[in-house]
Design an enzyme around this catalytic site. Structure first.
Site, mmCIF file in Angstrom:
data_model
loop_
_atom_site.group_PDB
_atom_site.id
_atom_site.type_symbol
_atom_site.label_atom_id
_atom_site.label_comp_id
_atom_site.label_asym_id
_atom_site.label_seq_id
_atom_site.Cartn_x
_atom_site.Cartn_y
_atom_site.Cartn_z
ATOM 1 N N ARG A 80 0.814 -1.219 0.000
ATOM 2 C CA ARG A 80 0.000 0.000 0.000
ATOM 3 C C ARG A 80 0.849 1.272 0.000
ATOM 4 N NH1 ARG A 80 -2.508 -4.014 2.600
ATOM 5 N NH2 ARG A 80 -4.633 -4.345 1.896
ATOM 6 N N HIS A 105 -0.634 -2.482 -4.601
ATOM 7 C CA HIS A 105 -0.076 -3.394 -5.605
ATOM 8 C C HIS A 105 -0.119 -2.845 -7.035
ATOM 9 C CE1 HIS A 105 0.532 -6.351 -2.588
ATOM 10 N NE2 HIS A 105 -0.628 -6.948 -2.608
ATOM 11 N N HIS A 179 3.292 -12.666 -6.019
ATOM 12 C CA HIS A 179 2.214 -12.843 -5.046
ATOM 13 C C HIS A 179 1.634 -14.263 -5.078
ATOM 14 C CE1 HIS A 179 -1.057 -11.515 -2.473
ATOM 15 N NE2 HIS A 179 -0.508 -10.323 -2.422
ATOM 16 N N SER A 180 2.502 -15.271 -5.161
ATOM 17 C CA SER A 180 2.008 -16.656 -5.127
ATOM 18 C C SER A 180 1.526 -17.016 -3.735
ATOM 19 C CB SER A 180 3.126 -17.629 -5.527
ATOM 20 O OG SER A 180 3.378 -17.519 -6.905
ATOM 21 N N TYR A 181 0.430 -17.771 -3.698
ATOM 22 C CA TYR A 181 -0.115 -18.278 -2.430
ATOM 23 C C TYR A 181 0.295 -19.750 -2.344
ATOM 24 C CZ TYR A 181 -3.502 -14.333 -2.233
ATOM 25 O OH TYR A 181 -4.125 -13.099 -2.186
ATOM 26 N N ASP A 252 -0.384 -10.186 8.095
ATOM 27 C CA ASP A 252 -0.340 -9.405 6.856
ATOM 28 C C ASP A 252 0.764 -8.371 7.103
ATOM 29 O OD1 ASP A 252 -0.829 -8.120 4.493
ATOM 30 O OD2 ASP A 252 -2.998 -7.951 4.771
ATOM 31 N N GLU A 312 6.069 -12.497 0.222
ATOM 32 C CA GLU A 312 6.363 -11.499 -0.804
ATOM 33 C C GLU A 312 7.678 -10.803 -0.485
ATOM 34 O OE1 GLU A 312 2.721 -9.009 -0.989
ATOM 35 O OE2 GLU A 312 1.821 -10.637 0.129
HETATM 36 C C1 FUC Z 1 -1.467 -8.849 0.349
HETATM 37 C C2 FUC Z 1 -1.889 -8.009 1.497
HETATM 38 C C3 FUC Z 1 -3.137 -7.355 1.407
HETATM 39 C C4 FUC Z 1 -4.125 -7.828 0.399
HETATM 40 C C5 FUC Z 1 -3.588 -8.570 -0.760
HETATM 41 C C6 FUC Z 1 -4.494 -9.357 -1.590
HETATM 42 O O1 FUC Z 1 -0.194 -8.630 -0.090
HETATM 43 O O2 FUC Z 1 -0.906 -7.203 2.050
HETATM 44 O O3 FUC Z 1 -3.693 -7.025 2.618
HETATM 45 O O4 FUC Z 1 -5.282 -8.245 0.874
HETATM 46 O O5 FUC Z 1 -2.347 -9.028 -0.691
#
Ligand code: FUC
Length: 347
Positions: A80, A105, A179-181, A252, A312
Site C-alpha cells: 500500500r 499493488h 504474489h504466489s499463495y 499481513d 512477498e
Molecule cells: C497482500 C496483502 C493485502 C491484500 C492482498 C491481496 O499482499 O498485504 O492485505 O489483501 O495481498
C-alpha cells in the site's frame, strides 16, 4: 528439461498463453504471459506423489475478475501507498487508488493485469522464460517510462529463480514482488494452519487498521512474530496480540530480514514438502490469506481463509513515506536488479 506452450484464453482478441517449465526431476512450473501469473507449481511429496502447491484458477476470466493477485507479479510498487500520493524531486504524484483511500499493488491496472512479451531459452540444465513489459510514463500515476524484465528460471537442482530487472527514463518508484499463495499440502487438501515457517528476522513493521505501516519497527521477541526458530502459522491465527487481531486473525505483516541473503523456510510435516527461499530483498511480507473470498473455485476446491500463504520478498511497503525504511526510488542512471530463489525439497 522442456518448455511447452498452450493457449489459455484471450483478452480483447489478444491470446494469453500458458507456459509450462518442466525439469528432469519432474518439477513443473506453469505461468501465463498475463501478469506473469504462476498458475501451478507441481512438486513431489515424501511418497513421490506429484501435486500442485499454489492457489490458482483454471480460466482467464477468473484471473481477470476475481483474483486476489494469485501467482502474479505485482508492481510498479508492491503493498500500500498511503493516500495514493507521494512526493518525489519536489513534485507531487497522485496514483490510482484501489484500496479505499490508498493505492495497492500497482493500482487499478497493475503489472498483474497486463500481457507481457515472453521469450523462452532452453538450456541443458536450465530453462528460462523472460517476460518484458514497458510501463509508460504516467501509468497508474507513476512517472517515467519503465522497462521491466522478469525472468522465471527452473534448473535441475529443483531451484526456481525469479529475477526482476528494470530501467527508467525519469526518477520513479519501483518495488516488485511475486504474489504466489503457497499450500504445501498438495492439491489444496488442507489449509496452511499446520504449516511451519522459519524466517531470519528480528524485527517487523507495526501496521494500523488500514494495514499501512505506522513507521514503528517492533521486536519479534516474545511474540508470535518470532519465526527465528520456526513456528506454526496457526499460532498467529489464534493469537490475541493486537497486531494479529488488526488483520482479522493471522499475518499481513512485513518482516525485516537480518541479512542480505536471508533464508526463509516453509514446510508441511504431513506431506514432507519443504520450500526454501533465498532473497537479496531487504524484507518479506507474510500474508496468510486472512481475507480470502469464500467459495471461489480453485481447481475444484472452494476458497476460504488460510488456504494459502504469500511470502512477498520486497522493499518494505510505503517506503516513500518512511525515511527510516530502505528506499524504493529508481533513478535513470540506475538498473534495478533483485532475485529470489525458491528451492523445492523434502524434510
Ligand atoms: C497482500 C496483502 C493485502 C491484500 C492482498 C491481496 O499482499 O498485504 O492485505 O489483501 O495481498
Amino acid at each position: 528439461m522442456k518448455v511447452t506452450k498452450k493457449l489459455f484464453g484471450e483478452i480483447n482478441w489478444e491470446n494469453v498463453y500458458e507456459y509450462t517449465l518442466k525439469n528432469d526431476k519432474g518439477i513443473e512450473i506453469s505461468c501465463l504471459d498475463y501478469g506473469c501469473v504462476i498458475t501451478k507449481i507441481v512438486t513431489p511429496d515424501r511418497h513421490g506423489k506429484y501435486e500442485n502447491i499454489v492457489l490458482g484458477f483454471e480460466d482467464i476470466e477468473s484471473y481477470r475478475e476475481k483474483s486476489p493477485y494469485f501467482g502474479a507479479v505485482v508492481g510498479r510498487v508492491a503493498g500500500r501507498i498511503k493516500g495514493g500520493e507521494f512526493e518525489l524531486e519536489g513534485r507531487t504524484y497522485t496514483l490510482a487508488n484501489n484500496d479505499g483511500k490508498n493505492h495497492l499493488h500497482g493500482g487499478v491496472k497493475g503489472f498483474n493485469d497486463v500481457i507481457w512479451e515472453a521469450e523462452i531459452t532452453e538450456g541443458e540444465d536450465e530453462i528460462k522464460i523472460e517476460f518484458s513489459y514497458t510501463s509508460l510514463d504516467g501509468e497508474e500515476g507513476y512517472p517515467g517510462n519503465l522497462d521491466v524484465k522478469v525472468e522465471y528460471i527452473l534448473n535441475n537442482d529443483n531451484e526456481f529463480i525469479i529475477q526482476y530487472k528494470a530501467e527508467t527514463d525519469k526518477t520513479t518508484l519501483f518495488n516488485p514482488t511475486n504474489h504466489s499463495y503457497f499450500n504445501l499440502s498438495g492439491n489444496l487438501k488442507r489449509d496452511v494452519l499446520e504449516h511451519s515457517l522459519k524466517v531470519d528476522s528480528s524485527k517487523f513493521l507495526e501496521i494500523d487498521e488500514e494495514l499501512l505501516p505506522t513507521g514503528k519497527v517492533l521486536e519479534v521477541s516474545d511474540t508470535v512474530f518470532d519465526f527465528r526458530k520456526g513456528r506454526k502459522i496457526k499460532e498467529g491465527v489464534s493469537s490475541n496480540y493486537i497486531q494479529n487481531k488488526i488483520v482479522g486473525q493471522g499475518y499481513d505483516h512485513t518482516f525485516i530480514l537480518n541479512s542480505n541473503n536471508s533464508e526463509i523456510l516453509l514446510w508441511d510435516e504431513e506431506s514432507g514438502r519443504k520450500l526454501v527461499m533465498n532473497t537479496d530483498a531487504p524484507a518479506v511480507v507474510l500474508y496468510t490469506s486472512n481475507q480470502l473470498e469464500e467459495g471461489m473455485d480453485l481447481y475444484g476446491v472452494s476458497s476460504r481463509s488460510y488456504l494459502g500463504l504469500c511470502l512477498e520478498t520486497q522493499i518494505p511497503p510505503d517506503a516513500i513515506h518512511h525515511e527510516s525504511f530502505p528506499d524504493c526510488i529508481l533513478r535513470p542512471e540506475e538498473i534495478f536488479i533483485s532475485r529470489t530463489k525458491y528451492t523445492f525439497s523434502l524434510e
